[in-house]
Write a protein that holds these residues in place. Sequence first.
Motif, short mmCIF file in Angstrom:
data_model
loop_
_atom_site.label_atom_id
_atom_site.label_comp_id
_atom_site.label_asym_id
_atom_site.label_seq_id
_atom_site.Cartn_x
_atom_site.Cartn_y
_atom_site.Cartn_z
N ILE A 1 4.79 12.82 1.53
CA ILE A 1 3.77 11.79 1.57
C ILE A 1 4.03 10.65 1.51
O ILE A 1 2.81 9.59 2.07
CB ILE A 1 2.90 12.45 0.42
N ALA B 1 -2.39 15.70 9.32
CA ALA B 1 -3.42 17.08 8.41
C ALA B 1 -3.72 18.17 8.98
O ALA B 1 -3.20 19.61 8.95
CB ALA B 1 -4.04 16.28 7.58
N SER C 1 3.90 10.64 5.48
CA SER C 1 2.35 10.14 5.93
C SER C 1 2.02 8.52 5.49
O SER C 1 1.49 8.51 6.66
CB SER C 1 1.71 11.49 5.79
N ALA C 2 1.92 8.35 4.46
CA ALA C 2 1.08 7.53 4.04
C ALA C 2 2.21 5.43 4.99
O ALA C 2 1.30 5.35 5.42
CB ALA C 2 2.01 6.97 3.37
N ILE D 1 5.53 20.88 3.72
CA ILE D 1 4.71 19.99 2.88
C ILE D 1 3.80 21.05 2.45
O ILE D 1 3.79 21.21 0.83
CB ILE D 1 3.65 19.34 3.04
N SER D 2 2.96 22.37 3.35
CA SER D 2 2.08 23.41 2.36
C SER D 2 3.13 23.71 1.61
O SER D 2 2.60 24.25 0.42
CB SER D 2 0.94 23.93 3.75
N VAL E 1 1.06 -1.05 0.15
CA VAL E 1 -0.16 -0.26 -0.01
C VAL E 1 1.07 1.11 -0.26
O VAL E 1 0.52 1.89 -0.57
CB VAL E 1 -1.02 0.11 1.21
N LEU F 1 -7.61 6.55 12.76
CA LEU F 1 -8.21 7.59 12.05
C LEU F 1 -7.49 9.05 12.49
O LEU F 1 -6.86 9.51 12.09
CB LEU F 1 -9.45 7.60 11.53
N VAL G 1 0.90 9.29 -6.15
CA VAL G 1 1.13 10.79 -5.73
C VAL G 1 2.11 10.87 -7.08
O VAL G 1 1.37 12.23 -7.41
CB VAL G 1 1.96 11.29 -4.78
N TYR H 1 0.84 6.69 8.76
CA TYR H 1 -1.16 6.23 8.65
C TYR H 1 -0.88 4.33 8.62
O TYR H 1 -1.52 3.82 8.91
CB TYR H 1 -1.68 6.73 7.33
N VAL H 2 -0.33 3.95 7.71
CA VAL H 2 -0.49 2.42 7.60
C VAL H 2 0.21 1.79 9.02
O VAL H 2 -0.31 0.55 9.67
CB VAL H 2 0.70 1.92 6.68
N SER I 1 2.45 1.41 -3.43
CA SER I 1 1.25 2.55 -4.38
C SER I 1 1.15 3.33 -4.19
O SER I 1 0.53 4.48 -5.28
CB SER I 1 0.39 1.35 -5.06
N SER I 2 0.70 4.12 -2.92
CA SER I 2 -0.18 5.43 -2.32
C SER I 2 1.45 6.25 -3.14
O SER I 2 0.82 7.32 -3.98
CB SER I 2 -0.09 5.19 -1.33
N VAL J 1 -0.90 20.45 9.69
CA VAL J 1 -1.04 21.57 8.30
C VAL J 1 -1.17 22.90 8.51
O VAL J 1 -0.23 24.06 8.69
CB VAL J 1 -1.51 20.61 6.97
#
Lengths: 298, 318
Positions: free
Chosen positions: B279, B245, B282-283, B263-264, B15, B238, B23, B286-287, B18-19, B248
């Motif tokens: 990103i 996020a 952060s992926a 990042i912004s 995952v 979650l 991107v 998250y994972v 692929s993320s 940010v």
Amino acid sequence: MRERLNLNIMLGKRELRPYRTGGLRPRSYNVLLIAAAAAIAWFAGCAIAPDWLAPYPPTEMSSDSLMQPPSWAHPFGTDYFGRDVLSLVVYGSRDSLFIGVASILIGGLAGGAIGAISGYIGGLTDAVFMRAVDVLMTIPGVLLALAVASALGPSLFNMVAAVSLGTIPGFARLMRGQTLGIKNRPYIVASRSVGVTRFGIYWKHVLPNSLSPLVVMATLGIGGSILTGSGLSFLGVGVLKEIPDWGELLSQGRSYLTVAWWICTFPGLAIALLVLSVNVIGDWLRDRLDPRRRGEAN
Amino acid sequence: MVRVVIGRIVSSLLVVVSSSVLVFVIMYLLPGDPIDSMVNVAATPPEVIASLRHQLGVDKPLPQQLADYFGKLLRGDLGTSLLTSEPVLPKIAAQLPPTLELAAVSLAIALIVGLALGVLSAIHRNGPIDWIARFVGLLGISMPNFWSGILLLLVFSIRLGWFPAMGSDGWRTLALPSLTLGLIGAGFLVRIVRNSMLEVMSEPYIVMLRAKGLTERAVMYRHALRNALIPAITVIGLLAGDMLAGTVVMETVFARQGIGRMISDAILSKDMPVVQGVILFSAVVYVVINLLVDLSYSWIDPRVRLRHRTADTGGAIR
């Protein structure tokens, strides 16, 4: 009656709302609901006919009333160009409402379709779609929207595209779960046994039965999309027009925070009030559409 | 058990990979060129632009760019920033501590306030605590975080002067942004905990426990709460992702250093390697969090044995 009740207890049919108290509470919830509906109606009115509701043209600048605090002539004060903040807020509601509703429509349709196909067909299709959704979920929605919006450039439609992308995974997963739960129910098996086609079963039985949680999610999602949209404007990838939207107004007012609190406060209040009202309606819908909770207050 | 865990880790890795491909492709397909933010295109001779593009490798076809990117990634090289020419990985590492502090304190506030209010409001249903909890819950999903941040700033730093308005060193600068994010997170959590407590409290086994003569306290905290926590854990997973996020916006509002701000800024100036790097990071976060959430289900709830992960809480959350 009494026997009936005892029988129900013996059969394990429990009273579903043992804590419900009558009297004051349900009525007070309705007041909240009516207030929310009224607020949404007002914002919708602002979006449709801002020139009727705004006391001044939004772009009218007057150099003799720069950064006036709230007064009778300017209830929300004026900004650094002498524009009336109330009028700006009234005119700004169109974009916010549009972004909220349009992006949920697009995201809900796309996500719902992905979830429905995934859950109903199953197998490899399901595996591929759900992995794709997993991938989309790993990227925080705000970052994804920020990246897409900044790359596509400032326009209302690009903003809608950016915001809706992040709402797809939620709808897809919810719809998939709903479809999976329904497709093996006895009445579905029964329709199959009398020869209804696969698509016919889906259209007539599975789809109508799986929609109500999606409606709730969509309603609550409108609030979320308005927040994301105004957040993007706040971060500087907004629509950039002559009339700023709420997020941009807030971000402009931030520079004058120490001298003019009202420029930031009122657009934010508008966002919060609109989103709060939408969410109150969403909660009410959720309670209405879930038979287990019908009649409860939250 | 070990096999299942290894399987989950492998699919998580897939995952993440692929993320980052996704991107990369999105940023490749979208219009806009990193060169635009480096030089004034109209005033620069085309040969210079061409040589710059060649130097950055953005003139190659997509598959080759992807291959180059992952080739470097395997060697632990996330590329260099287009604007400052710093390598990305050390840049992220340097900006990480203030963001982590903010996310951790916010999450702690969200957990403490959210769990306590959620449980108490379900127990004292329709009482004053319940009203407060429901109000907090509604506000949590309705307040724009940039606005509540600004309001706190107005009151507590500009009017009262209790906390500094900006900066990122020391706990005093942490107070307002983490309170903003934490209370919003608490709002989400209150709604879930309250609902799931109420649901559990109407289960027949709770009636049985009461009939058995257990004290109300034991029924609530030893039995109801434990069962009600299962959906809450999904939300906590979650929330932890959302915190990233949220930083940010918070780092912009309170002018803090950190990954979110980085990042912004990078997105707005099309600094691709930095965007990609953050990103990817952060992926991974998250994972990993979701992996932990999944594993914790089987630890908390004996009925769940990994394969039967409890259904999505979907609509209830957002």
